[in-house]
Design a protein around this motif. Structure first.
Motif, PDB file in Angstrom:
ATOM      1  N   PRO A   1       0.826  -1.200   0.000  1.00  9.70           N
ATOM      2  CA  PRO A   1       0.000   0.000   0.000  1.00  9.70           C
ATOM      3  C   PRO A   1       0.867   1.259   0.000  1.00  9.70           C
ATOM      4  CG  PRO A   1       0.094  -0.878   2.210  1.00  9.70           C
ATOM      5  CD  PRO A   1       0.851  -1.836   1.321  1.00  9.70           C
ATOM      6  N   LYS A   2       0.274   2.361  -0.361  1.00 13.43           N
ATOM      7  CA  LYS A   2       1.000   3.631  -0.442  1.00 13.43           C
ATOM      8  C   LYS A   2       1.542   4.066   0.921  1.00 13.43           C
ATOM      9  CE  LYS A   2       0.435   4.282  -4.840  1.00 13.43           C
ATOM     10  NZ  LYS A   2       1.514   3.870  -5.717  1.00 13.43           N
ATOM     11  N   ALA A   3       0.992   3.550   2.000  1.00 14.02           N
ATOM     12  CA  ALA A   3       1.484   3.879   3.347  1.00 14.02           C
ATOM     13  C   ALA A   3       2.950   3.499   3.511  1.00 14.02           C
ATOM     14  CB  ALA A   3       0.645   3.170   4.408  1.00 14.02           C
ATOM     15  N   LEU A   4       3.449   2.568   2.713  1.00 12.44           N
ATOM     16  CA  LEU A   4       4.852   2.169   2.809  1.00 12.44           C
ATOM     17  C   LEU A   4       5.788   3.228   2.242  1.00 12.44           C
ATOM     18  CD1 LEU A   4       4.604  -1.632   1.996  1.00 12.44           C
ATOM     19  CD2 LEU A   4       4.919  -0.532   4.224  1.00 12.44           C
ATOM     20  N   LEU A   5       5.257   4.228   1.566  1.00 12.93           N
ATOM     21  CA  LEU A   5       6.084   5.341   1.112  1.00 12.93           C
ATOM     22  C   LEU A   5       6.457   6.259   2.272  1.00 12.93           C
ATOM     23  CD1 LEU A   5       4.239   6.201  -2.211  1.00 12.93           C
ATOM     24  CD2 LEU A   5       6.462   5.070  -1.945  1.00 12.93           C
TER      25      LEU A   5
ATOM     26  N   ARG B   1       6.803   5.880   8.585  1.00 12.19           N
ATOM     27  CA  ARG B   1       5.994   5.307   9.664  1.00 12.19           C
ATOM     28  C   ARG B   1       5.353   3.996   9.236  1.00 12.19           C
ATOM     29  NH1 ARG B   1       2.424  10.503  10.666  1.00 12.19           N
ATOM     30  NH2 ARG B   1       2.588  10.350   8.402  1.00 12.19           N
ATOM     31  N   GLY B   2       4.974   3.891   7.980  1.00 12.17           N
ATOM     32  CA  GLY B   2       4.407   2.640   7.475  1.00 12.17           C
ATOM     33  C   GLY B   2       5.437   1.527   7.463  1.00 12.17           C
ATOM     34  N   ARG B   3       6.659   1.854   7.067  1.00 15.26           N
ATOM     35  CA  ARG B   3       7.728   0.850   7.043  1.00 15.26           C
ATOM     36  C   ARG B   3       8.119   0.453   8.456  1.00 15.26           C
ATOM     37  NH1 ARG B   3       9.169   4.622   3.169  1.00 15.26           N
ATOM     38  NH2 ARG B   3      11.012   5.371   4.302  1.00 15.26           N
ATOM     39  N   ARG B   4       8.146   1.420   9.360  1.00  9.74           N
ATOM     40  CA  ARG B   4       8.459   1.113  10.766  1.00  9.74           C
ATOM     41  C   ARG B   4       7.358   0.260  11.387  1.00  9.74           C
ATOM     42  NH1 ARG B   4      10.915   6.997  12.509  1.00  9.74           N
ATOM     43  NH2 ARG B   4      12.980   6.631  11.585  1.00  9.74           N
ATOM     44  N   ALA B   5       6.108   0.570  11.068  1.00 16.57           N
ATOM     45  CA  ALA B   5       4.993  -0.228  11.588  1.00 16.57           C
ATOM     46  C   ALA B   5       5.133  -1.682  11.147  1.00 16.57           C
ATOM     47  CB  ALA B   5       3.660   0.347  11.117  1.00 16.57           C
ATOM     48  N   LEU B   6       5.468  -1.885   9.891  1.00 17.46           N
ATOM     49  CA  LEU B   6       5.656  -3.236   9.379  1.00 17.46           C
ATOM     50  C   LEU B   6       6.790  -3.938  10.124  1.00 17.46           C
ATOM     51  CD1 LEU B   6       4.641  -5.230   7.260  1.00 17.46           C
ATOM     52  CD2 LEU B   6       6.274  -4.243   5.657  1.00 17.46           C
ATOM     53  N   ALA B   7       7.889  -3.227  10.363  1.00 18.53           N
ATOM     54  CA  ALA B   7       9.020  -3.818  11.081  1.00 18.53           C
ATOM     55  C   ALA B   7       8.627  -4.206  12.511  1.00 18.53           C
ATOM     56  CB  ALA B   7      10.199  -2.855  11.094  1.00 18.53           C
ATOM     57  N   HIS B   8       7.877  -3.348  13.183  1.00 19.61           N
ATOM     58  CA  HIS B   8       7.449  -3.641  14.561  1.00 19.61           C
ATOM     59  C   HIS B   8       6.408  -4.760  14.612  1.00 19.61           C
ATOM     60  CE1 HIS B   8       9.594  -0.653  16.882  1.00 19.61           C
ATOM     61  NE2 HIS B   8       9.182   0.315  16.071  1.00 19.61           N
ATOM     62  N   ALA B   9       5.709  -4.987  13.523  1.00 22.94           N
ATOM     63  CA  ALA B   9       4.633  -5.990  13.505  1.00 22.94           C
ATOM     64  C   ALA B   9       5.137  -7.415  13.278  1.00 22.94           C
ATOM     65  CB  ALA B   9       3.614  -5.633  12.431  1.00 22.94           C
ATOM     66  N   ILE B  10       6.392  -7.573  12.915  1.00 24.73           N
ATOM     67  CA  ILE B  10       6.936  -8.903  12.616  1.00 24.73           C
ATOM     68  C   ILE B  10       7.655  -9.464  13.829  1.00 24.73           C
ATOM     69  CG2 ILE B  10       8.547 -10.201  11.160  1.00 24.73           C
ATOM     70  CD1 ILE B  10       8.037  -8.022   8.984  1.00 24.73           C
ATOM     71  N   ASP B  11       7.190 -10.599  14.317  1.00 25.59           N
ATOM     72  CA  ASP B  11       7.853 -11.286  15.426  1.00 25.59           C
ATOM     73  C   ASP B  11       9.006 -12.098  14.838  1.00 25.59           C
ATOM     74  OD1 ASP B  11       8.679 -12.781  17.597  1.00 25.59           O
ATOM     75  OD2 ASP B  11       6.649 -13.319  18.238  1.00 25.59           O
TER      76      ASP B  11
ATOM     77  N   ASP C   1     -12.298  -7.385  11.609  1.00 29.77           N
ATOM     78  CA  ASP C   1     -11.641  -8.655  11.279  1.00 29.77           C
ATOM     79  C   ASP C   1     -10.201  -8.734  11.802  1.00 29.77           C
ATOM     80  OD1 ASP C   1     -10.307  -6.928   9.569  1.00 29.77           O
ATOM     81  OD2 ASP C   1     -10.954  -7.928   7.720  1.00 29.77           O
ATOM     82  N   GLY C   2      -9.727  -7.658  12.486  1.00 32.29           N
ATOM     83  CA  GLY C   2      -8.383  -7.646  13.044  1.00 32.29           C
ATOM     84  C   GLY C   2      -7.332  -7.076  12.120  1.00 32.29           C
ATOM     85  N   PHE C   3      -7.698  -6.807  10.875  1.00 28.57           N
ATOM     86  CA  PHE C   3      -6.763  -6.224   9.919  1.00 28.57           C
ATOM     87  C   PHE C   3      -6.888  -4.703   9.948  1.00 28.57           C
ATOM     88  CE2 PHE C   3      -7.219 -10.514   8.336  1.00 28.57           C
ATOM     89  CZ  PHE C   3      -5.920 -10.839   7.988  1.00 28.57           C
ATOM     90  N   PHE C   4      -5.820  -4.027   9.579  1.00 30.55           N
ATOM     91  CA  PHE C   4      -5.833  -2.575   9.536  1.00 30.55           C
ATOM     92  C   PHE C   4      -6.286  -2.119   8.161  1.00 30.55           C
ATOM     93  CE2 PHE C   4      -3.221  -3.415  13.140  1.00 30.55           C
ATOM     94  CZ  PHE C   4      -3.507  -2.376  14.012  1.00 30.55           C
ATOM     95  N   ALA C   5      -7.054  -1.037   8.157  1.00 26.68           N
ATOM     96  CA  ALA C   5      -7.556  -0.486   6.901  1.00 26.68           C
ATOM     97  C   ALA C   5      -7.657   1.028   7.037  1.00 26.68           C
ATOM     98  CB  ALA C   5      -8.920  -1.074   6.570  1.00 26.68           C
ATOM     99  N   SER C   6      -7.566   1.687   5.901  1.00 24.26           N
ATOM    100  CA  SER C   6      -7.755   3.138   5.867  1.00 24.26           C
ATOM    101  C   SER C   6      -8.922   3.431   4.933  1.00 24.26           C
ATOM    102  CB  SER C   6      -6.489   3.846   5.384  1.00 24.26           C
ATOM    103  OG  SER C   6      -6.445   3.920   3.987  1.00 24.26           O
ATOM    104  N   PRO C   7      -9.598   4.553   5.149  1.00 29.55           N
ATOM    105  CA  PRO C   7     -10.723   4.898   4.276  1.00 29.55           C
ATOM    106  C   PRO C   7     -10.305   5.075   2.812  1.00 29.55           C
ATOM    107  CG  PRO C   7     -10.705   6.287   6.243  1.00 29.55           C
ATOM    108  CD  PRO C   7      -9.428   5.505   6.240  1.00 29.55           C
ATOM    109  N   SER C   8      -9.088   5.561   2.578  1.00 25.16           N
ATOM    110  CA  SER C   8      -8.674   5.835   1.197  1.00 25.16           C
ATOM    111  C   SER C   8      -7.914   4.678   0.549  1.00 25.16           C
ATOM    112  CB  SER C   8      -7.809   7.095   1.151  1.00 25.16           C
ATOM    113  OG  SER C   8      -6.651   6.916   1.936  1.00 25.16           O
TER     114      SER C   8
ATOM    115  N   PHE D   1      -4.440  -2.685   4.848  1.00 23.78           N
ATOM    116  CA  PHE D   1      -2.981  -2.625   4.833  1.00 23.78           C
ATOM    117  C   PHE D   1      -2.529  -4.043   4.529  1.00 23.78           C
ATOM    118  CE2 PHE D   1       1.259  -2.745   6.701  1.00 23.78           C
ATOM    119  CZ  PHE D   1       1.799  -1.558   6.244  1.00 23.78           C
ATOM    120  N   ASN D   2      -2.211  -4.272   3.273  1.00 20.84           N
ATOM    121  CA  ASN D   2      -1.929  -5.620   2.788  1.00 20.84           C
ATOM    122  C   ASN D   2      -0.685  -5.572   1.898  1.00 20.84           C
ATOM    123  OD1 ASN D   2      -2.192  -8.314   2.204  1.00 20.84           O
ATOM    124  ND2 ASN D   2      -3.847  -8.045   0.739  1.00 20.84           N
TER     125      ASN D   2
END
Length: 108
Positions: free
Chosen positions: A10-14, A17-27, A85-92, A96-97
């Motif tokens: 998703p564009k959030a990875l640009l 904060r989106g890239r950091r969120a992904l890094a923090h979300a991986i165990d 459903d436990g997944f993150f989503a944005s209105p626009s 987040f997939n």
């Protein structure tokens, strides 16, 4: 990670904060344990601990420990919220997939 604006999803990875969120979300420890039957270790850098300059690098690198709450906070800053459903989503952007791709075989 590919951060070309024309292909990133998703564009959030640009946004960092989106890239950091992904890094923090991986165990990463659970991932290493599962892939190596508990024999692997998690590294924060590609530099081996055995090299003489490792301590200097180790002091200067950023770490992103597994922290689902921090991941959620960062995604919230990007207008993503946890859906029923436990997944993150944005209105626009919708869910987040992030696309995950790997290459088969060695790459030099």
């Amino acid at each position: 990670m590919n951060v070309r604006p024309d292909v990133v999803v998703p564009k959030a990875l640009l946004d960092v904060r989106g890239r950091r969120a992904l890094a923090h979300a991986i165990d990463r420890q659970a991932l290493a344990d599962g892939l190596t039957e508990g024999q692997g270790t998690v590294a924060d850098t590609l530099v081996l601990a055995q090299v003489d300059y490792f301590q200097e690098i180790d002091r200067s690198i950023m770490r992103y420990p597994y922290d689902p709450r921090r991941a959620e906070q960062l995604l919230n800053e990007l207008s993503y919220s946890k859906a029923a459903d436990g997944f993150f989503a944005s209105p626009s952007e919708g869910k987040f997939n992030p696309e995950i791709a790997v290459a088969q075989g060695g790459r030099n």
